[in-house]
Design an enzyme around this catalytic site. Structure first.
Site, PDB file in Angstrom:
ATOM      1  CB  ALA A  65      -0.940   0.108   0.960  1.00 31.43           C
ATOM      2  N   GLY A 105       0.602  -5.009   1.329  1.00 33.07           N
ATOM      3  CA  GLY A 105      -0.020  -5.147  -0.134  1.00 33.07           C
ATOM      4  C   GLY A 105      -0.486  -5.979  -1.709  1.00 33.07           C
ATOM      5  CD  GLU A 127      -2.424  -7.865   2.790  1.00 36.27           C
ATOM      6  OE1 GLU A 127      -1.834  -6.303   2.388  1.00 36.27           O
ATOM      7  OE2 GLU A 127      -2.918  -8.119   4.125  1.00 36.27           O
ATOM      8  CD  GLU A 142       1.759  -5.464   5.778  1.00 32.15           C
ATOM      9  OE1 GLU A 142       2.461  -5.987   6.104  1.00 32.15           O
ATOM     10  OE2 GLU A 142       0.677  -5.631   4.941  1.00 32.15           O
TER      11      GLU A 142
END
Ligand code: CO8
Length: 260
Positions: free
Chosen positions: A66, A111, A114, A134
């Site tokens: 992200a 992300g 993910e 993260e």
């Protein structure tokens, strides 16, 4: 439909969605996530599309996570909205009736891992790297990482990756079942498209049922899950493709599937 941060190409029944912010290593901001949702919907609604490939522009990254510059000043409510947007989009991809292939061409961090995990299969280049880093910036995964990673590679290994935040090589990702196949960088898209084309020629309804049965049976009791499987398999008997597949087998010829 024009996108700012994505490319969408449809060719020979295969759609390729390319994350296209190579200067930021294809980091996902909310605009890109919104575009991914729109592009996935377009693929769902386009009858010419049978299979979808996700990949990243450039030779360095699939998605490096992200977008940290967008996230850094978020308050919890806005962060939750960004997470919901990502989770809805990835669940949409995961449960869409058409197969998704992640062609991971470099860093797939946070992300990025993910997004790859929401796809049905993951092919990766030799330079790909995976991880849920993260924790190193004071977060935990928020787009399904804690859940899908544990389901794909097991809880012990998922805890190791999520709690330690280390990156892993593509070879390690393959060993633990996070990656299905590894290819040289220049072969990744060639092989991903070859596999996508193969899937595109298979009976579409049976493919949809295969995905549905695995997705929705996974968290059920074995009794309920096998019942769901039987219902899905029974529905295949309502298709022309089932009749053609079996007839062709018995007549010792190649089947000509119609997609219904
Ligand atoms: N966000 C924003 N920009 C990024 C990101 C990112 N995730 N990753 C890379 N970039 C940018 C860099 O800032 C840099 O920009 P600039 O040239 O303007 O300085 C450019 O991309 C190139 O990056 P580097 O110079 O760092 O390239 P390196 O080859 O040295 O390093 C790495 C590559 C190792 C991939 C490194 O860039 C890196 O560690 N990136 C961050 C990885 C990361 O921590 N990802 C997880 C983010 S958190 C997340 O994904 C949570 C998802 C769900 C939660 C949602 C909550 C709201």
């Amino acid at each position: 439909m024009e996108f700012n941060n994505l490319l969408l190409e449809v060719k020979n029944s295969v759609a390729t969605i390319t994350f296209n912010r190579p200067k930021a290593l294809n980091a996902m901001n909310s605009i890109t996530m919104g575009e991914l949702y729109q592009a996935a919907k377009k693929c769902r609604d386009d009858e010419d599309v049978k299979v979808v490939i996700l990949t990243g522009a450039g030779d360095k990254a699939f998605v490096a996570g992200a977008d940290i510059s967008e996230m850094q000043n978020l308050r919890p409510q806005a962060a939750l909205s960004f997470m919901e947007q990502g989770q809805e989009t990835l669940r949409f991809i995961e449960t869409m009736s058409k197969p998704f292939i992640a062609a991971v061409n470099g860093f797939a961090l946070g992300g990025g891992t993910e997004i790859a995990m929401a796809c049905d299969v993951r092919f990766a280049s030799e330079n790909a790297r995976f991880g849920q880093p993260e924790i190193l910036i004071g977060l935990i995964p928020g787009w399904g990482g804690t859940q899908r990673l544990a389901r794909i590679i097991g809880m012990g290994r998922a805890k190791e990756l999520v709690m330690g935040g280390e990156q892993i090589t593509v070879q390690r990702a393959y060993e633990i079942g996070l990656v299905n196949r590894i290819y040289p960088q220049d072969q990744l898209m060639v092989e991903s498209k070859k596999y996508a084309t193969k899937l595109a020629a298979l009976p579409a309804f049976a493919l949809k049922m295969a995905k549905h049965s695995i997705n929705y049976g996974y968290d059920l009791s074995l009794d309920n899950a096998t019942r769901l499987e039987a219902e899905c398999c029974a529905q295949c008997f309502s298709t022309d493709d089932q009749k053609e597949g079996m007839k062709a087998f018995l007549e010792k010829r190649k089947p000509a599937f119609k997609g219904f």
